[in-house]
Write an enzyme that holds these catalytic residues in place. Structure first.
Site, mmCIF file in Angstrom:
data_model
loop_
_atom_site.group_PDB
_atom_site.id
_atom_site.type_symbol
_atom_site.label_atom_id
_atom_site.label_comp_id
_atom_site.label_asym_id
_atom_site.label_seq_id
_atom_site.Cartn_x
_atom_site.Cartn_y
_atom_site.Cartn_z
ATOM 1 C CG ASN A 65 -0.421 -0.177 2.520
ATOM 2 O OD1 ASN A 65 0.642 -0.769 2.669
ATOM 3 N ND2 ASN A 65 -1.113 0.306 3.530
ATOM 4 C CB ILE A 66 1.749 3.558 -2.347
ATOM 5 C CG1 ILE A 66 2.682 2.361 -2.578
ATOM 6 C CG2 ILE A 66 2.499 4.875 -2.540
ATOM 7 C CD1 ILE A 66 3.054 2.129 -4.016
ATOM 8 C CD GLU A 67 -1.357 5.066 4.350
ATOM 9 O OE1 GLU A 67 -0.866 5.974 5.061
ATOM 10 O OE2 GLU A 67 -1.983 4.084 4.815
ATOM 11 C CB CYS A 76 -5.424 -1.478 -1.450
ATOM 12 S SG CYS A 76 -6.744 -0.669 -0.561
ATOM 13 C CD GLU A 78 -5.466 -6.003 -0.613
ATOM 14 O OE1 GLU A 78 -4.899 -4.890 -0.628
ATOM 15 O OE2 GLU A 78 -6.238 -6.369 0.292
ATOM 16 C CB CYS A 115 -10.919 -2.738 1.019
ATOM 17 S SG CYS A 115 -10.319 -2.144 -0.566
ATOM 18 C CB CYS A 118 -8.900 -4.925 -3.082
ATOM 19 S SG CYS A 118 -7.738 -3.562 -2.832
HETATM 20 N N1 THU Z 1 -5.316 -1.254 2.736
HETATM 21 C C1 THU Z 1 -4.811 -2.161 1.839
HETATM 22 O O1 THU Z 1 -3.671 -2.026 1.372
HETATM 23 N N2 THU Z 1 -5.609 -3.202 1.475
HETATM 24 C C2 THU Z 1 -6.878 -3.396 1.896
HETATM 25 O O2 THU Z 1 -7.568 -4.314 1.423
HETATM 26 C C3 THU Z 1 -7.441 -2.532 2.913
HETATM 27 C C4 THU Z 1 -6.628 -1.368 3.325
HETATM 28 C C5 THU Z 1 -4.479 -0.114 3.124
HETATM 29 C C6 THU Z 1 -4.991 1.220 2.671
HETATM 30 C C7 THU Z 1 -4.338 2.141 3.670
HETATM 31 O O3 THU Z 1 -3.044 2.459 3.204
HETATM 32 C C8 THU Z 1 -4.206 1.298 4.923
HETATM 33 O O4 THU Z 1 -4.385 -0.046 4.529
HETATM 34 C C9 THU Z 1 -5.212 1.631 6.010
HETATM 35 O O5 THU Z 1 -6.503 1.591 5.532
#
Ligand code: THU
Length: 163
Positions: A65-67, A76, A78, A115, A118
């Site tokens: 995941n890259i915010e 996300c 995935e 989520c 995804c």
């Molecule tokens: N996140 C994922 O990478 N995959 C998911 O299926 C749910 C959430 C990440 C998004 C965000 O960077 C962090 O988790 C918190 O929500």
């Protein structure tokens, strides 16, 4: 009028060791997902997610995941993995995807499930390849859940056949 049910089966392993004894290739994929968490960029949530997709040609494509400070601009783990796989190997089916996570704040002792967004991307990845994609989920430690195909995680999916 009648009531109906949807029932989903999934496999539960006590931990990655039990999985390695029964399904060594999937246990290796899980390990790669754990490694993928190291590349996360998560200054906001401190929640590191890693994903590893195994393609039918044996290649493993990782994602994390890259915010972003403009929140919806992040992605996300995935979808990072599945989009990277599509970009590099557009015609190769994805057989399985493993997802793991750890947090800088708390212990993640339960499997992290993908989520909804995804899952929707997983649906279309499957539809393109006509092969069910195994979804393997773990937290940082503990139980591992395995779902045989995204429909077991997401019934009544949105279908492109109506578009
Ligand atoms: N996140 C994922 O990478 N995959 C998911 O299926 C749910 C959430 C990440 C998004 C965000 O960077 C962090 O988790 C918190 O929500």
């Amino acid at each position: 009028m009648k009531k109906q049910q949807f029932i989903s089966d999934y496999t539960v392993y006590e931990d990655e060791k039990e999985m390695a004894a029964c399904a060594p290739a999937d246990a290796e994929l899980l390990l790669q997902a754990h490694k993928a968490t190291e590349n996360s960029y998560v200054p906001y949530s401190k929640f590191h997610v890693g994903a590893a997709a195994r393609l039918s040609n044996g290649v493993i494509v990782k994602g994390c995941n890259i915010e972003n400070s403009a929140y919806p601009s992040g992605l996300c783990a995935e979808r990072t993995a599945l989009f990277a796989a599509q970009a590099q190997y557009p015609d190769v089916p994805v057989e399985a995807i493993a997802i793991t996570a750890y947090s800088e704040i708390t212990e993640v002792t339960e499997p992290v499930a993908p989520c909804g967004a995804c899952r929707q991307v997983m649906v279309e990845t499957e539809q393109r390849s006509h092969i069910p994609m195994r979804i393997i989920c773990q937290g940082n430690t503990g139980k591992v859940f395995v779902f045989d195909g995204v429909e077991t995680l997401m019934p009544f999916i949105f279908l492109t056949k109506f578009l």
